[in-house]
Write a protein that holds these residues in place. Structure first.
Motif, PDB file in Angstrom:
ATOM      1  N   LEU A  33       1.128  -0.947   0.049  1.00 17.85           N
ATOM      2  CA  LEU A  33      -0.253   0.073  -0.037  1.00 17.85           C
ATOM      3  C   LEU A  33       0.732   1.188   0.104  1.00 17.85           C
ATOM      4  O   LEU A  33       0.631   2.407  -0.472  1.00 17.85           O
ATOM      5  CB  LEU A  33      -1.085   0.125   0.961  1.00 17.85           C
ATOM      6  N   GLN A  34       2.225   1.160   0.871  1.00 14.94           N
ATOM      7  CA  GLN A  34       2.993   2.045   0.559  1.00 14.94           C
ATOM      8  C   GLN A  34       2.976   2.427  -0.646  1.00 14.94           C
ATOM      9  O   GLN A  34       3.320   3.613  -1.112  1.00 14.94           O
ATOM     10  CB  GLN A  34       3.498   2.088   1.800  1.00 14.94           C
ATOM     11  N   ALA A  35       4.195   2.200  -1.115  1.00 14.08           N
ATOM     12  CA  ALA A  35       4.313   1.576  -2.189  1.00 14.08           C
ATOM     13  C   ALA A  35       3.795   2.605  -3.473  1.00 14.08           C
ATOM     14  O   ALA A  35       3.643   2.946  -4.290  1.00 14.08           O
ATOM     15  CB  ALA A  35       5.175   0.026  -2.940  1.00 14.08           C
ATOM     16  N   LYS A  36       2.654   1.589  -3.214  1.00 18.47           N
ATOM     17  CA  LYS A  36       1.648   1.883  -4.581  1.00 18.47           C
ATOM     18  C   LYS A  36       0.900   3.937  -4.075  1.00 18.47           C
ATOM     19  O   LYS A  36       0.826   4.391  -5.379  1.00 18.47           O
ATOM     20  CB  LYS A  36       0.032   1.472  -4.517  1.00 18.47           C
ATOM     21  N   ARG A  37       0.938   3.815  -3.141  1.00 17.03           N
ATOM     22  CA  ARG A  37       0.817   5.647  -2.979  1.00 17.03           C
ATOM     23  C   ARG A  37       1.625   6.232  -3.730  1.00 17.03           C
ATOM     24  O   ARG A  37       1.905   7.014  -4.126  1.00 17.03           O
ATOM     25  CB  ARG A  37       0.066   5.615  -1.544  1.00 17.03           C
ATOM     26  N   GLN A  38       2.798   6.204  -3.113  1.00 16.98           N
ATOM     27  CA  GLN A  38       4.301   6.533  -3.694  1.00 16.98           C
ATOM     28  C   GLN A  38       4.009   6.116  -5.119  1.00 16.98           C
ATOM     29  O   GLN A  38       4.409   7.700  -5.707  1.00 16.98           O
ATOM     30  CB  GLN A  38       5.222   6.063  -3.199  1.00 16.98           C
ATOM     31  N   MET A  39       3.654   5.282  -5.885  1.00 15.81           N
ATOM     32  CA  MET A  39       3.854   6.055  -7.290  1.00 15.81           C
ATOM     33  C   MET A  39       2.255   6.415  -7.733  1.00 15.81           C
ATOM     34  O   MET A  39       2.339   7.239  -8.892  1.00 15.81           O
ATOM     35  CB  MET A  39       3.439   4.507  -7.826  1.00 15.81           C
ATOM     36  N   GLU A  40       1.627   6.447  -7.065  1.00 15.35           N
ATOM     37  CA  GLU A  40       0.424   7.233  -7.531  1.00 15.35           C
ATOM     38  C   GLU A  40       0.551   8.887  -7.139  1.00 15.35           C
ATOM     39  O   GLU A  40       0.202   9.720  -7.966  1.00 15.35           O
ATOM     40  CB  GLU A  40      -0.942   6.819  -6.878  1.00 15.35           C
ATOM     41  N   ALA A  41       1.599   8.733  -6.506  1.00 17.22           N
ATOM     42  CA  ALA A  41       2.215  10.671  -5.872  1.00 17.22           C
ATOM     43  C   ALA A  41       3.667  10.985  -7.109  1.00 17.22           C
ATOM     44  O   ALA A  41       3.588  12.498  -6.988  1.00 17.22           O
ATOM     45  CB  ALA A  41       2.158  10.329  -4.356  1.00 17.22           C
ATOM     46  N   ASP A  42       3.518   9.840  -7.408  1.00 18.68           N
ATOM     47  CA  ASP A  42       4.752  10.380  -8.294  1.00 18.68           C
ATOM     48  C   ASP A  42       4.310  11.674  -9.825  1.00 18.68           C
ATOM     49  O   ASP A  42       3.745   9.931 -10.102  1.00 18.68           O
ATOM     50  CB  ASP A  42       5.676   8.970  -9.577  1.00 18.68           C
ATOM     51  N   GLU A  43       4.489  12.214 -10.045  1.00 16.81           N
ATOM     52  CA  GLU A  43       3.920  12.560 -11.233  1.00 16.81           C
ATOM     53  C   GLU A  43       4.145  12.351 -12.876  1.00 16.81           C
ATOM     54  O   GLU A  43       3.973  12.398 -13.901  1.00 16.81           O
ATOM     55  CB  GLU A  43       4.360  13.989 -10.994  1.00 16.81           C
TER      56      GLU A  43
END
Length: 151
Positions: A33-43
């Motif tokens: 979940l943390q990696a998914k959020r970081q990937m989704e936040a990567d513009e």
């Protein structure tokens, strides 16, 4: 002959909920979940995904005619390059690693449950190496495996 006990479905469902809660509280799910959020936040990843989706539509149009389409090679190359650029991003690689770790956990849980019933039950996995380790084809064909236990 072994006697069979009736399964208390309520107890079985309660324990399956307990298992799912334990899985949801695992470090694998947390990392995923943390990696998914970081990937989704990567513009940059999000920008590349938008470009990739548009290019993929062009690629699907070109695929109808295959190599005979005049833009086939050009668009195929662009799609491969975009995919590679996306996969090389740190946040995407971290997400893939976390996804693989979670998949491994789910596979091991599924395999434990299935093999507690019978060693011959096949457990599908997203990782072909895990499936190869877990069981053979079960047909006794050219690979030499068999579902029958030696006497």
């Amino acid at each position: 002959m072994d006697t069979l006990e009736a399964v208390d479905m309520t107890q079985l469902i309660m324990e399956s909920h307990e298992l799912s809660t334990m899985i949801n509280q695992s470090r694998e799910v947390s990392g995923y979940l943390q990696a998914k959020r970081q990937m989704e936040a990567d513009e940059e990843v999000q920008r590349l995904l938008v470009v990739f989706e548009a290019k993929k539509e062009q690629y699907e149009d070109v695929q109808r005619f295959g190599k005979y389409h005049p833009d086939y090679n050009h668009i195929s190359k662009e799609v491969r390059e975009l995919k590679r650029n996306i996969e090389l991003r740190d946040s995407v690689q971290a997400f893939k690693r976390a996804e693989d770790a979670l998949d491994e956990l789910l596979y091991q849980v599924s395999r434990t449950i299935a093999h507690s019933v019978s060693e011959t039950i096949k457990v599908p996995s997203n990782n072909p190496f895990l499936e190869a380790q877990g069981s053979g084809c079960g047909t006794g064909g050219s690979c030499g495996c068999s579902t029958k236990k030696p006497s």
